[in-house]
Scaffold this motif. Structure first.
Motif, mmCIF file in Angstrom:
data_model
loop_
_atom_site.group_PDB
_atom_site.id
_atom_site.type_symbol
_atom_site.label_atom_id
_atom_site.label_comp_id
_atom_site.label_asym_id
_atom_site.label_seq_id
_atom_site.Cartn_x
_atom_site.Cartn_y
_atom_site.Cartn_z
ATOM 1 N N MET A 89 0.860 -1.191 0.000
ATOM 2 C CA MET A 89 0.000 0.000 0.000
ATOM 3 C C MET A 89 0.890 1.233 0.000
ATOM 4 N N GLU A 90 1.458 1.522 -1.158
ATOM 5 C CA GLU A 90 2.357 2.668 -1.273
ATOM 6 C C GLU A 90 1.649 3.983 -0.959
ATOM 7 N N GLU A 91 0.343 4.042 -1.221
ATOM 8 C CA GLU A 91 -0.389 5.282 -0.962
ATOM 9 C C GLU A 91 -0.477 5.621 0.525
ATOM 10 N N LEU A 92 -0.202 4.649 1.410
ATOM 11 C CA LEU A 92 -0.194 4.941 2.849
ATOM 12 C C LEU A 92 0.856 5.987 3.198
ATOM 13 N N VAL A 93 1.988 5.936 2.525
ATOM 14 C CA VAL A 93 3.061 6.896 2.793
ATOM 15 C C VAL A 93 2.605 8.295 2.422
ATOM 16 N N LYS A 104 0.216 13.632 3.888
ATOM 17 C CA LYS A 104 -0.908 14.567 3.798
ATOM 18 C C LYS A 104 -1.547 14.780 5.158
ATOM 19 N N TYR A 105 -1.680 13.712 5.922
ATOM 20 C CA TYR A 105 -2.259 13.795 7.267
ATOM 21 C C TYR A 105 -1.406 14.690 8.163
ATOM 22 N N LEU A 106 -0.110 14.487 8.129
ATOM 23 C CA LEU A 106 0.789 15.294 8.959
ATOM 24 C C LEU A 106 0.781 16.751 8.535
ATOM 25 N N ILE A 107 0.791 16.992 7.226
ATOM 26 C CA ILE A 107 0.758 18.368 6.725
ATOM 27 C C ILE A 107 -0.560 19.041 7.099
ATOM 28 N N THR A 108 -1.665 18.317 6.949
ATOM 29 C CA THR A 108 -2.970 18.871 7.300
ATOM 30 C C THR A 108 -3.045 19.200 8.784
ATOM 31 N N ASN A 109 -2.558 18.301 9.624
ATOM 32 C CA ASN A 109 -2.550 18.567 11.068
ATOM 33 C C ASN A 109 -1.672 19.755 11.403
ATOM 34 N N PHE A 110 -0.504 19.825 10.783
ATOM 35 C CA PHE A 110 0.401 20.952 11.029
ATOM 36 C C PHE A 110 -0.249 22.266 10.605
ATOM 37 N N MET A 111 -0.860 22.275 9.423
ATOM 38 C CA MET A 111 -1.502 23.503 8.932
ATOM 39 C C MET A 111 -2.689 23.877 9.814
ATOM 40 N N GLY A 112 -3.447 22.892 10.258
ATOM 41 C CA GLY A 112 -4.561 23.173 11.158
ATOM 42 C C GLY A 112 -4.090 23.796 12.462
ATOM 43 N N CYS A 113 -3.031 23.224 13.018
ATOM 44 C CA CYS A 113 -2.474 23.776 14.263
ATOM 45 C C CYS A 113 -1.931 25.182 14.038
#
Length: 169
Positions: free
Chosen positions: A61-65, A70-79
């Motif tokens: 599942m290469e898309e997991l990376v 994306k999850y980390l970037i979204t969380n960082f931008m949200g914070c």
């Protein structure tokens, strides 16, 4: 070697025994640096409806990376947005407090000074007259607000017109 690697990652990162004891089918995503995998556990029951084993399948599942990034970037931008918004509110409240204190200080000075103070708008109408000005001119507080200051306070010679008045011009 990949199966051994995935098994090691599963044992180190997840409480796999608890999931296995539940007797339910489940899947576990596994991330290892730049590689993503999925392990699917399918419960197998015997004829007496007792959990007998699990069939385990592994998949790439290469898309997991990319999803994790994306999850980390979204969380960082949200914070970051929450921080900037909070900081903006802090600055706004701090500025309002400063303005309020300055206003109180100014009003205290204007109201308590022994000098008469009149505040006029651009049309020459009285917006405010402090107590000292009221006493000097013989008016009550609030009595002359909204009136034309020139007509109220300045007397003309009968021979001169309003157009010739230096104070008005």
């Amino acid at each position: 070697p990949i199966v051994d690697k995935i098994n090691t990652l599963i044992k180190n990162k997840y409480d796999i025994e608890k999931l296995l004891l539940s007797g339910k089918n489940f899947s576990t995503p596994i991330l290892d640096g730049k590689e993503g995998y999925i392990a699917n556990f399918h419960a197998i029951y015997d004829t007496s409806n007792t959990l007998a084993a699990y069939a385990v399948t592994y998949g790439d599942m290469e898309e997991l990376v990319s999803l994790e990034k994306k999850y980390l970037i979204t969380n960082f931008m949200g914070c970051l947005i929450i921080f900037l918004f909070s900081f903006g509110i802090y600055l706004y409240l701090k500025q309002n407090t400063k303005i309020l204190l300055e206003k109180i200080q100014f009003e205290t000075i204007v109201r308590t000074t022994v000098d008469g103070i009149l505040l006029l708008n651009t049309d020459g109408k009285i917006q405010f007259m402090n107590l000292a000005a009221c006493k000097l001119l013989g008016y009550e507080v609030g009595e002359v607000e909204g009136q034309n200051s020139h007509e109220l306070l300045h007397e003309h010679n009968t021979s001169s017109s309003l157009k010739e008045c230096h104070i008005l011009s």
